[in-house]
Motif scaffolding. Sequence first.
Motif, PDB file in Angstrom:
ATOM      1  N   MET A   6      -2.405   4.483   1.250  1.00  0.00           N
ATOM      2  CA  MET A   6      -1.154   3.753   1.049  1.00  0.00           C
ATOM      3  C   MET A   6      -1.419   2.364   0.493  1.00  0.00           C
ATOM      4  N   ALA A   7      -2.415   1.691   1.042  1.00  0.00           N
ATOM      5  CA  ALA A   7      -2.754   0.345   0.562  1.00  0.00           C
ATOM      6  C   ALA A   7      -3.131   0.372  -0.913  1.00  0.00           C
ATOM      7  N   GLU A   8      -3.911   1.363  -1.302  1.00  0.00           N
ATOM      8  CA  GLU A   8      -4.377   1.466  -2.687  1.00  0.00           C
ATOM      9  C   GLU A   8      -3.221   1.718  -3.648  1.00  0.00           C
ATOM     10  N   VAL A   9      -2.350   2.682  -3.299  1.00  0.00           N
ATOM     11  CA  VAL A   9      -1.200   2.989  -4.150  1.00  0.00           C
ATOM     12  C   VAL A   9      -0.291   1.772  -4.290  1.00  0.00           C
ATOM     13  N   LEU A  10      -0.016   1.092  -3.188  1.00  0.00           N
ATOM     14  CA  LEU A  10       0.916  -0.031  -3.213  1.00  0.00           C
ATOM     15  C   LEU A  10       0.308  -1.261  -3.886  1.00  0.00           C
ATOM     16  N   ALA A  11      -0.996  -1.460  -3.706  1.00  0.00           N
ATOM     17  CA  ALA A  11      -1.665  -2.565  -4.412  1.00  0.00           C
ATOM     18  C   ALA A  11      -1.618  -2.351  -5.915  1.00  0.00           C
ATOM     19  N   ASN A  12      -1.766  -1.112  -6.342  1.00  0.00           N
ATOM     20  CA  ASN A  12      -1.672  -0.797  -7.775  1.00  0.00           C
ATOM     21  C   ASN A  12      -0.270  -1.037  -8.330  1.00  0.00           C
ATOM     22  N   GLU A  13       0.717  -1.068  -7.434  1.00  0.00           N
ATOM     23  CA  GLU A  13       2.095  -1.363  -7.839  1.00  0.00           C
ATOM     24  C   GLU A  13       2.389  -2.861  -7.781  1.00  0.00           C
ATOM     25  N   GLY A  14       1.390  -3.658  -7.414  1.00  0.00           N
ATOM     26  CA  GLY A  14       1.568  -5.108  -7.394  1.00  0.00           C
ATOM     27  C   GLY A  14       1.854  -5.707  -6.038  1.00  0.00           C
ATOM     28  N   ALA A  15       1.746  -4.892  -4.971  1.00  0.00           N
ATOM     29  CA  ALA A  15       1.992  -5.418  -3.630  1.00  0.00           C
ATOM     30  C   ALA A  15       0.808  -6.249  -3.146  1.00  0.00           C
ATOM     31  N   ASN A  16       1.100  -7.233  -2.313  1.00  0.00           N
ATOM     32  CA  ASN A  16       0.080  -8.009  -1.618  1.00  0.00           C
ATOM     33  C   ASN A  16      -0.132  -7.359  -0.248  1.00  0.00           C
ATOM     34  N   ILE A  17      -1.374  -6.992   0.049  1.00  0.00           N
ATOM     35  CA  ILE A  17      -1.640  -6.150   1.213  1.00  0.00           C
ATOM     36  C   ILE A  17      -2.353  -6.916   2.319  1.00  0.00           C
ATOM     37  N   ALA A  18      -1.816  -6.799   3.545  1.00  0.00           N
ATOM     38  CA  ALA A  18      -2.479  -7.289   4.741  1.00  0.00           C
ATOM     39  C   ALA A  18      -2.905  -6.074   5.566  1.00  0.00           C
ATOM     40  N   LEU A  19      -4.210  -5.830   5.617  1.00  0.00           N
ATOM     41  CA  LEU A  19      -4.738  -4.687   6.364  1.00  0.00           C
ATOM     42  C   LEU A  19      -5.049  -5.102   7.795  1.00  0.00           C
ATOM     43  N   ILE A  20      -4.588  -4.300   8.748  1.00  0.00           N
ATOM     44  CA  ILE A  20      -4.954  -4.489  10.150  1.00  0.00           C
ATOM     45  C   ILE A  20      -5.771  -3.285  10.580  1.00  0.00           C
ATOM     46  N   ASP A  21      -6.951  -3.538  11.140  1.00  0.00           N
ATOM     47  CA  ASP A  21      -7.801  -2.442  11.608  1.00  0.00           C
ATOM     48  C   ASP A  21      -8.733  -2.990  12.677  1.00  0.00           C
ATOM     49  N   SER A  22      -9.227  -2.097  13.532  1.00  0.00           N
ATOM     50  CA  SER A  22     -10.109  -2.540  14.616  1.00  0.00           C
ATOM     51  C   SER A  22     -11.584  -2.422  14.269  1.00  0.00           C
ATOM     52  N   ASN A  23     -11.903  -1.827  13.133  1.00  0.00           N
ATOM     53  CA  ASN A  23     -13.293  -1.642  12.715  1.00  0.00           C
ATOM     54  C   ASN A  23     -13.647  -2.703  11.673  1.00  0.00           C
ATOM     55  N   GLN A  24     -14.372  -3.726  12.102  1.00  0.00           N
ATOM     56  CA  GLN A  24     -14.649  -4.871  11.243  1.00  0.00           C
ATOM     57  C   GLN A  24     -15.392  -4.471   9.971  1.00  0.00           C
ATOM     58  N   GLN A  25     -16.410  -3.648  10.100  1.00  0.00           N
ATOM     59  CA  GLN A  25     -17.235  -3.292   8.943  1.00  0.00           C
ATOM     60  C   GLN A  25     -16.446  -2.501   7.909  1.00  0.00           C
ATOM     61  N   VAL A  26     -15.719  -1.504   8.359  1.00  0.00           N
ATOM     62  CA  VAL A  26     -14.921  -0.685   7.439  1.00  0.00           C
ATOM     63  C   VAL A  26     -13.794  -1.520   6.838  1.00  0.00           C
TER      64      VAL A  26
ATOM     65  N   GLU B 118     -13.774  -4.788   6.229  1.00  0.00           N
ATOM     66  CA  GLU B 118     -14.285  -5.698   5.207  1.00  0.00           C
ATOM     67  C   GLU B 118     -14.485  -4.988   3.876  1.00  0.00           C
ATOM     68  N   LYS B 119     -15.010  -3.767   3.913  1.00  0.00           N
ATOM     69  CA  LYS B 119     -15.207  -3.011   2.679  1.00  0.00           C
ATOM     70  C   LYS B 119     -13.871  -2.650   2.036  1.00  0.00           C
ATOM     71  N   ALA B 120     -12.921  -2.197   2.862  1.00  0.00           N
ATOM     72  CA  ALA B 120     -11.611  -1.825   2.329  1.00  0.00           C
ATOM     73  C   ALA B 120     -10.923  -3.017   1.672  1.00  0.00           C
TER      74      ALA B 120
ATOM     75  N   LYS C  64      -4.755 -10.614  -3.922  1.00  0.00           N
ATOM     76  CA  LYS C  64      -3.963 -11.064  -2.779  1.00  0.00           C
ATOM     77  C   LYS C  64      -3.933  -9.975  -1.707  1.00  0.00           C
ATOM     78  N   CYS C  65      -5.116  -9.563  -1.287  1.00  0.00           N
ATOM     79  CA  CYS C  65      -5.281  -8.587  -0.218  1.00  0.00           C
ATOM     80  C   CYS C  65      -6.234  -9.170   0.821  1.00  0.00           C
ATOM     81  N   GLN C  66      -5.911  -8.970   2.090  1.00  0.00           N
ATOM     82  CA  GLN C  66      -6.718  -9.590   3.141  1.00  0.00           C
ATOM     83  C   GLN C  66      -6.757  -8.687   4.364  1.00  0.00           C
ATOM     84  N   GLY C  67      -7.882  -8.722   5.085  1.00  0.00           N
ATOM     85  CA  GLY C  67      -8.035  -7.910   6.278  1.00  0.00           C
ATOM     86  C   GLY C  67      -7.972  -8.738   7.547  1.00  0.00           C
ATOM     87  N   TYR C  68      -7.475  -8.117   8.625  1.00  0.00           N
ATOM     88  CA  TYR C  68      -7.372  -8.766   9.930  1.00  0.00           C
ATOM     89  C   TYR C  68      -7.888  -7.770  10.976  1.00  0.00           C
TER      90      TYR C  68
END
Length: 253
Positions: free
Chosen positions: A21-41, A43-45, A55-59
């Motif tokens: 979902m993040a990839e599809v929406l970012a390709n449409e110009g969305a700014n993405i805030a990812l929330i996940d509990s796995n720090q390593q994965v 950071e790569k995403a 304008k994409c950032q992980g938390y």
Amino acid sequence: MEIKDSVIVITGGAKGIGYAMAEVLANEGANIALIDSNQQVLEKAAADLALINDKCQGYCVDITDEELISDTFNYILEDFGKVNVVINNAGILRDGMLVKVKDGQFIDQMSLEQFQSVINVNLTGTFLCGREGAKAMIASGQQGLIINISSIARGGNIGQTNYSAAKAGVSALAVTWSKELARFNIRSAAIAPGVVASDMTASMKPEALARLEKAAPVARLGDPQEIAQAAKFIIENDFYNGRTLELDGGLTL
């Protein structure tokens, strides 16, 4: 709602359906805030998404922690200035039968911890992120949308007392929020996928996977990109509200 320049928060967004979902929406110009509990994965995403839209950032956060989730949405507002969409995708599976009996004797049961852990992540986490997301949308004066990822298991499925209860709950939350938040120009809906290709299904025994594929009239598993396209449709269609979109290839559990 226009996707371009919208700020979209996706929980469990570092892999699988969330990342699709993040990839599809970012390709449409969305700014993405990812929330996940796995720090390593995570950071790569976030790094991969930044190649599409910087304008994409992980938390990295546990969505069952009320204080941390509240703080995280405040950080997102500071970093992006607004929130338009929250997609509550994070979830876990801890399947098991309610009780197991052999030769008239009880040999096992679903423990309270096994039940509660799934409720905590899949239902309570969705509640917390939906609540804090709605507050962020209102605070930033935005047209908003909350999408909860449910499942066709919400109707009940063998071995999934905990998961079915949670997924029925998040569908009910979507209906409730659509009624409560309409006055703030915030919609709420849900998507109920069937069996989707993932790390989990890839690890299944070939014969079990073949049975699942045969059970669906389309004779295959869903693709994460197809769930992402459903999210895109809901975001762009302002008349879609208070409903759960089933996307299961015709599968009946």
